[in-house]
Design a protein around this motif. Structure first.
Motif, PDB file in Angstrom:
ATOM      1  N   GLU A 157     -22.614  -4.405 -31.753  1.00 15.71           N
ATOM      2  CA  GLU A 157     -21.303  -4.298 -31.122  1.00 15.71           C
ATOM      3  C   GLU A 157     -20.647  -5.669 -31.117  1.00 15.71           C
ATOM      4  N   ILE A 158     -19.336  -5.680 -30.943  1.00 15.63           N
ATOM      5  CA  ILE A 158     -18.588  -6.931 -30.823  1.00 15.63           C
ATOM      6  C   ILE A 158     -18.523  -7.257 -29.344  1.00 15.63           C
ATOM      7  N   ASN A 159     -18.877  -8.491 -28.984  1.00 14.74           N
ATOM      8  CA  ASN A 159     -18.898  -8.920 -27.594  1.00 14.74           C
ATOM      9  C   ASN A 159     -18.196 -10.273 -27.516  1.00 14.74           C
ATOM     10  N   PHE A 160     -17.144 -10.366 -26.691  1.00 14.45           N
ATOM     11  CA  PHE A 160     -16.427 -11.626 -26.530  1.00 14.45           C
ATOM     12  C   PHE A 160     -15.735 -11.670 -25.182  1.00 14.45           C
ATOM     13  N   GLU A 161     -15.251 -12.847 -24.826  1.00 15.74           N
ATOM     14  CA  GLU A 161     -14.503 -13.033 -23.584  1.00 15.74           C
ATOM     15  C   GLU A 161     -13.057 -13.352 -23.921  1.00 15.74           C
ATOM     16  N   THR A 162     -12.145 -12.801 -23.118  1.00 25.31           N
ATOM     17  CA  THR A 162     -10.721 -13.020 -23.341  1.00 25.31           C
ATOM     18  C   THR A 162     -10.039 -13.359 -22.023  1.00 25.31           C
ATOM     19  N   ALA A 163      -8.891 -14.013 -22.140  1.00 23.91           N
ATOM     20  CA  ALA A 163      -8.126 -14.384 -20.951  1.00 23.91           C
ATOM     21  C   ALA A 163      -7.115 -13.309 -20.569  1.00 23.91           C
ATOM     22  N   GLN A 164      -7.001 -12.255 -21.368  1.00 25.08           N
ATOM     23  CA  GLN A 164      -6.063 -11.172 -21.066  1.00 25.08           C
ATOM     24  C   GLN A 164      -6.527 -10.414 -19.831  1.00 25.08           C
ATOM     25  N   SER A 165      -5.569  -9.835 -19.137  1.00 26.69           N
ATOM     26  CA  SER A 165      -5.906  -8.988 -17.992  1.00 26.69           C
ATOM     27  C   SER A 165      -6.411  -7.638 -18.506  1.00 26.69           C
ATOM     28  N   PRO A 166      -7.154  -6.904 -17.680  1.00 25.19           N
ATOM     29  CA  PRO A 166      -7.623  -5.585 -18.116  1.00 25.19           C
ATOM     30  C   PRO A 166      -6.479  -4.651 -18.514  1.00 25.19           C
ATOM     31  N   ALA A 167      -5.370  -4.703 -17.801  1.00 24.81           N
ATOM     32  CA  ALA A 167      -4.230  -3.839 -18.120  1.00 24.81           C
ATOM     33  C   ALA A 167      -3.635  -4.186 -19.480  1.00 24.81           C
ATOM     34  N   GLU A 168      -3.510  -5.478 -19.778  1.00 24.85           N
ATOM     35  CA  GLU A 168      -2.978  -5.904 -21.075  1.00 24.85           C
ATOM     36  C   GLU A 168      -3.894  -5.455 -22.209  1.00 24.85           C
ATOM     37  N   PHE A 169      -5.200  -5.640 -22.018  1.00 29.99           N
ATOM     38  CA  PHE A 169      -6.159  -5.270 -23.053  1.00 29.99           C
ATOM     39  C   PHE A 169      -6.169  -3.756 -23.272  1.00 29.99           C
ATOM     40  N   GLU A 170      -6.101  -3.005 -22.184  1.00 32.72           N
ATOM     41  CA  GLU A 170      -6.068  -1.545 -22.285  1.00 32.72           C
ATOM     42  C   GLU A 170      -4.824  -1.087 -23.030  1.00 32.72           C
ATOM     43  N   LYS A 171      -3.699  -1.737 -22.789  1.00 34.79           N
ATOM     44  CA  LYS A 171      -2.456  -1.381 -23.473  1.00 34.79           C
ATOM     45  C   LYS A 171      -2.556  -1.632 -24.974  1.00 34.79           C
TER      46      LYS A 171
ATOM     47  N   GLU B 204      -2.722   5.304 -30.412  1.00 37.09           N
ATOM     48  CA  GLU B 204      -1.612   6.247 -30.460  1.00 37.09           C
ATOM     49  C   GLU B 204      -0.739   6.080 -31.697  1.00 37.09           C
ATOM     50  N   SER B 205      -0.719   4.900 -32.279  1.00 33.74           N
ATOM     51  CA  SER B 205       0.114   4.651 -33.452  1.00 33.74           C
ATOM     52  C   SER B 205      -0.672   4.975 -34.721  1.00 33.74           C
ATOM     53  N   ASP B 206      -0.035   4.804 -35.844  1.00 38.51           N
ATOM     54  CA  ASP B 206      -0.688   5.039 -37.130  1.00 38.51           C
ATOM     55  C   ASP B 206      -1.250   3.759 -37.731  1.00 38.51           C
ATOM     56  N   SER B 207      -1.465   2.742 -36.911  1.00 38.72           N
ATOM     57  CA  SER B 207      -1.992   1.484 -37.438  1.00 38.72           C
ATOM     58  C   SER B 207      -3.434   1.655 -37.882  1.00 38.72           C
ATOM     59  N   LYS B 208      -3.815   0.906 -38.884  1.00 40.72           N
ATOM     60  CA  LYS B 208      -5.164   1.006 -39.432  1.00 40.72           C
ATOM     61  C   LYS B 208      -6.118   0.038 -38.748  1.00 40.72           C
ATOM     62  N   PHE B 209      -5.593  -1.069 -38.226  1.00 40.26           N
ATOM     63  CA  PHE B 209      -6.413  -2.079 -37.584  1.00 40.26           C
ATOM     64  C   PHE B 209      -5.855  -2.435 -36.215  1.00 40.26           C
ATOM     65  N   VAL B 210      -6.731  -2.893 -35.327  1.00 39.80           N
ATOM     66  CA  VAL B 210      -6.314  -3.458 -34.049  1.00 39.80           C
ATOM     67  C   VAL B 210      -6.819  -4.894 -34.025  1.00 39.80           C
ATOM     68  N   LYS B 211      -5.997  -5.786 -33.507  1.00 40.84           N
ATOM     69  CA  LYS B 211      -6.306  -7.209 -33.520  1.00 40.84           C
ATOM     70  C   LYS B 211      -6.623  -7.689 -32.108  1.00 40.84           C
ATOM     71  N   PHE B 212      -7.783  -8.340 -31.955  1.00 38.71           N
ATOM     72  CA  PHE B 212      -8.206  -8.908 -30.684  1.00 38.71           C
ATOM     73  C   PHE B 212      -8.413 -10.401 -30.868  1.00 38.71           C
ATOM     74  N   SER B 213      -8.218 -11.173 -29.802  1.00 44.40           N
ATOM     75  CA  SER B 213      -8.517 -12.605 -29.850  1.00 44.40           C
ATOM     76  C   SER B 213      -9.307 -12.992 -28.607  1.00 44.40           C
ATOM     77  N   ASP B 214     -10.192 -13.969 -28.770  1.00 44.54           N
ATOM     78  CA  ASP B 214     -11.025 -14.392 -27.650  1.00 44.54           C
ATOM     79  C   ASP B 214     -10.554 -15.722 -27.084  1.00 44.54           C
ATOM     80  N   ASP B 215     -11.289 -16.227 -26.097  1.00 46.94           N
ATOM     81  CA  ASP B 215     -10.937 -17.485 -25.436  1.00 46.94           C
ATOM     82  C   ASP B 215     -11.038 -18.689 -26.358  1.00 46.94           C
ATOM     83  N   LYS B 216     -11.869 -18.608 -27.381  1.00 41.44           N
ATOM     84  CA  LYS B 216     -12.100 -19.738 -28.281  1.00 41.44           C
ATOM     85  C   LYS B 216     -11.149 -19.748 -29.463  1.00 41.44           C
ATOM     86  N   GLY B 217     -10.269 -18.762 -29.539  1.00 45.10           N
ATOM     87  CA  GLY B 217      -9.297 -18.711 -30.624  1.00 45.10           C
ATOM     88  C   GLY B 217      -9.720 -17.865 -31.816  1.00 45.10           C
TER      89      GLY B 217
END
Length: 74
Positions: free
Chosen positions: A13-27, A34-47
């Protein structure tokens, strides 16, 4: 905040820490599902940036925002 993302057909699994709030990350995750996007982009605290195929998402676990304690507990 600690994030764990399960990927279909992958033993790890992918495991990382982020500075986003839970609500922002959930959104971000909900919008990608819900969209037709093929990828979702996440970023962590280290960039670091993670691109995850939306079709391969098995689960997303959002941890608490509480920081870890340092030292001894009496």
């Amino acid at each position: 905040m600690d994030i764990r993302i399960g990927i279909a057909n992958s033993p790890r699994e992918i495991n990382f820490e982020t500075a986003q709030s839970p609500a922002e990350f959930e959104k971000v995750v909900a919008d990608a599902l819900e969209s037709d996007s093929k990828f979702v982009k996440f970023s962590d605290d280290k960039g670091k940036i993670y691109l995850v195929p939306v079709a391969s998402l098995s689960y997303v676990e959002v941890g608490s925002e509480a920081s870890r304690r340092v030292g001894f507990v009496a």
